[in-house]
Design a protein around this motif. Structure first.
Motif, mmCIF file in Angstrom:
data_model
loop_
_atom_site.group_PDB
_atom_site.id
_atom_site.type_symbol
_atom_site.label_atom_id
_atom_site.label_comp_id
_atom_site.label_asym_id
_atom_site.label_seq_id
_atom_site.Cartn_x
_atom_site.Cartn_y
_atom_site.Cartn_z
ATOM 1 N N THR A 256 -6.478 -1.912 1.327
ATOM 2 C CA THR A 256 -5.167 -1.780 1.557
ATOM 3 C C THR A 256 -5.002 -1.271 0.608
ATOM 4 O O THR A 256 -3.153 -0.407 0.031
ATOM 5 N N ASN A 257 -4.962 -2.227 -0.763
ATOM 6 C CA ASN A 257 -4.396 -2.591 -2.433
ATOM 7 C C ASN A 257 -4.622 -1.193 -3.035
ATOM 8 O O ASN A 257 -3.400 -0.572 -3.505
ATOM 9 N N LEU A 258 -5.665 -0.606 -2.924
ATOM 10 C CA LEU A 258 -6.030 0.480 -3.864
ATOM 11 C C LEU A 258 -5.046 1.782 -3.508
ATOM 12 O O LEU A 258 -4.595 2.733 -4.046
ATOM 13 N N VAL A 259 -5.085 1.535 -1.873
ATOM 14 C CA VAL A 259 -3.990 3.048 -1.447
ATOM 15 C C VAL A 259 -2.956 2.530 -1.031
ATOM 16 O O VAL A 259 -2.323 3.988 -1.397
ATOM 17 N N HIS A 260 -2.698 2.156 -0.835
ATOM 18 C CA HIS A 260 -1.234 1.497 -1.495
ATOM 19 C C HIS A 260 -0.407 2.067 -3.116
ATOM 20 O O HIS A 260 0.002 2.176 -3.406
ATOM 21 N N ASN A 261 -1.639 1.359 -3.768
ATOM 22 C CA ASN A 261 -0.922 2.143 -5.119
ATOM 23 C C ASN A 261 -1.526 3.077 -5.653
ATOM 24 O O ASN A 261 -0.534 3.336 -6.087
ATOM 25 N N ALA A 262 -2.469 3.628 -4.829
ATOM 26 C CA ALA A 262 -2.206 4.991 -5.936
ATOM 27 C C ALA A 262 -1.109 6.138 -4.678
ATOM 28 O O ALA A 262 -0.618 7.009 -5.148
ATOM 29 N N ILE A 263 -0.986 5.260 -3.557
ATOM 30 C CA ILE A 263 0.231 6.424 -3.011
ATOM 31 C C ILE A 263 1.715 6.212 -3.676
ATOM 32 O O ILE A 263 2.709 6.583 -3.616
ATOM 33 N N VAL A 264 1.988 4.537 -3.830
ATOM 34 C CA VAL A 264 3.292 4.102 -4.559
ATOM 35 C C VAL A 264 3.434 5.128 -6.079
ATOM 36 O O VAL A 264 4.563 5.612 -6.289
ATOM 37 N N HIS A 265 2.331 4.621 -6.522
ATOM 38 C CA HIS A 265 1.806 5.804 -8.321
ATOM 39 C C HIS A 265 1.474 7.152 -7.713
ATOM 40 O O HIS A 265 0.094 7.502 -8.119
ATOM 41 N N ASN A 266 2.611 7.850 -7.836
ATOM 42 C CA ASN A 266 2.356 9.391 -6.818
ATOM 43 C C ASN A 266 2.663 10.438 -7.418
ATOM 44 O O ASN A 266 4.504 9.877 -7.858
ATOM 45 N N LEU A 267 2.726 11.111 -7.248
ATOM 46 C CA LEU A 267 3.541 12.493 -7.603
ATOM 47 C C LEU A 267 5.088 12.196 -6.509
ATOM 48 O O LEU A 267 5.126 11.559 -5.567
ATOM 49 N N ALA A 268 6.282 12.537 -7.306
ATOM 50 C CA ALA A 268 8.034 12.512 -6.986
ATOM 51 C C ALA A 268 7.518 13.113 -4.984
ATOM 52 O O ALA A 268 8.405 12.726 -4.504
ATOM 53 N N GLY A 269 6.661 14.423 -5.030
ATOM 54 C CA GLY A 269 6.472 15.278 -3.959
ATOM 55 C C GLY A 269 5.193 15.585 -3.951
ATOM 56 O O GLY A 269 5.202 16.387 -4.558
ATOM 57 N N GLY A 270 4.843 16.053 -2.753
ATOM 58 C CA GLY A 270 3.881 16.839 -2.654
ATOM 59 C C GLY A 270 2.698 15.708 -3.195
ATOM 60 O O GLY A 270 1.485 17.040 -3.821
ATOM 61 N N GLY A 271 2.135 14.854 -3.114
ATOM 62 C CA GLY A 271 1.301 14.464 -3.795
ATOM 63 C C GLY A 271 0.167 14.262 -2.675
ATOM 64 O O GLY A 271 0.247 14.468 -1.662
ATOM 65 N N SER A 272 -1.189 13.940 -3.340
ATOM 66 C CA SER A 272 -2.426 13.369 -2.278
ATOM 67 C C SER A 272 -3.017 12.304 -2.546
ATOM 68 O O SER A 272 -2.995 11.790 -4.545
#
Length: 369
Positions: A256-272
């Motif tokens: 959960t921490n890794l996925v949360h980190n990946a979602i939060v620190h992503n592109l402003a829009g259209g990230g993956s």
């Protein structure tokens, strides 16, 4: 701790050496008596060839010399044994010195024992390795305690400032103050909970049981789906069955921490965000990749340290408490694994978790998804 007085190891070894020499001397005299003197007649004999002393004559002549020889052996054994014991125990004196230095708080002291690779050398090397790990652990704990104190002090200081401002301005809107205090308090609670999780992971206070990382990844992705949709980020999971022995709660927290980190620190829009699991060569892997800004490799190398947020990639609304990757690293180490971070060429971060795969069970106990 009080102990009864006793002989030192050097004195014991010295007495052992001297005693061995004395026993060897007595045995030699016994051999002379058994195999030589007992065949000599008891009384002197006169023959045509001349005078032959008897056994009693030989004993009277030999006994004083044998007694002096035994005394000489005892003296030589004590002196030589004292010297040899001192040389043999010299490495222990260095180890004792290092132990006392460590007990007094000087963990930087090392034995660095020279000489051949014998038992004392192995003991000294093991002690040096233990001191090095202990020093690194203590330094890490000190740094963590200092950072934690600073982080916990920040919301308290903000709360105090808000209350002072509100008291100085009686006409201020209490609703706005309450909302701000609620935000600060929620951040303090989040930080405290993160510290508790990190402490539990470091203590390894859990009973291992079979856990499928692929199911854990799917559960984490499903839990964080609203956050991903709010940030316009697509999360995809894939991979094979990956069974490990560990704590389901901590492994879910890790993912959960890794996925949360990946979602939060992503592109402003259209990230993956891509989450994949696999098992190769007895090792299970969990890979979490996300798009995002191009990261400095030097910054990536420090992201798993406590309270390092990577400010170049932090979004203001999801700053976190700076413990997400630190908690993940502690959980991985508690499962005898490793956490590798790498900047992606096109931007973003790639996190690889590697832990030992579970031993295969008999067919009747096989895992099934």
């Amino acid at each position: 701790m009080g102990r009864a007085p006793g002989l030192s190891a050097r004195v014991k070894l010295t007495l052992s050496y001297a005693g061995f020499l004395m026993v060897a001397g007595v045995l030699l005299l016994a051999v002379v008596w058994v195999f030589l003197l007992r065949y000599v007649p008891a009384s002197a004999v006169w023959t045509e060839q001349g005078f032959f002393p008897g056994r009693d004559d030989l004993v009277r002549a030999f006994a004083p010399a044998a007694a002096w020889a035994l005394l000489a052996l005892a003296a030589f054994g004590l002196l030589g044994g004292w010297v040899l014991a001192g040389r043999m125990l010299a490495p222990l004196a260095k180890i004792t010195t290092a132990t006392r230095a460590a007990a007094s708080g000087s963990l930087s002291h090392r034995i660095d024992l020279a000489g051949p690779n014998d038992e004392f050398h192995e003991l000294a090397d093991s002690f040096d390795a233990m001191l090095a790990k202990l020093e690194a652990h203590v330094e890490e704990q000190r740094r963590f305690a200092a950072n934690a104190s600073h982080e916990l002090r920040t919301p308290l200081a903000i709360t105090q400032t808000m209350l002072d401002v509100a008291r100085a301005d009686p006409d201020a809107d209490p609703g706005e103050l309450i909302e701000r205090l609620r935000t600060v308090n929620a951040r303090a609670i989040e930080l405290t909970q993160a510290l508790l999780v990190l402490s539990r992971a470091d203590r390894r206070s859990f009973t291992p049981e079979p856990v499928d990382l692929s199911l854990v990844a799917e559960e984490a992705a499903e839990t964080l789906l609203p956050l991903a949709e709010a940030n316009d980020v697509v999360v995809e999971t894939s991979g094979d069955l990956a069974i490990v022995d560990g704590s389901p709660t901590l492994l879910l927290q890790l993912t959960t921490n890794l996925v949360h980190n990946a979602i939060v620190h992503n592109l402003a829009g259209g990230g993956s965000v891509d989450v994949a699991t696999a098992v190769r060569g007895g090792r299970a892997t969990l890979v979490v990749e996300n798009t995002g800004d191009v990261l400095d490799p030097a910054l990536v190398a420090t992201l798993a340290e406590p309270f390092r947020r990577g400010t170049d990639r932090v979004r203001g609304d999801q700053a976190g408490v700076g413990l997400g990757l630190a908690i993940a690293d502690s959980i991985v180490r508690a499962h005898d694994g490793r956490l590798d971070l790498a900047a992606r060429d096109g931007g973003g971060l790639r996190v690889v978790v590697t832990v030992p795969a579970a031993i295969e069970r008999p067919s009747g106990d096989a895992f099934s998804r």
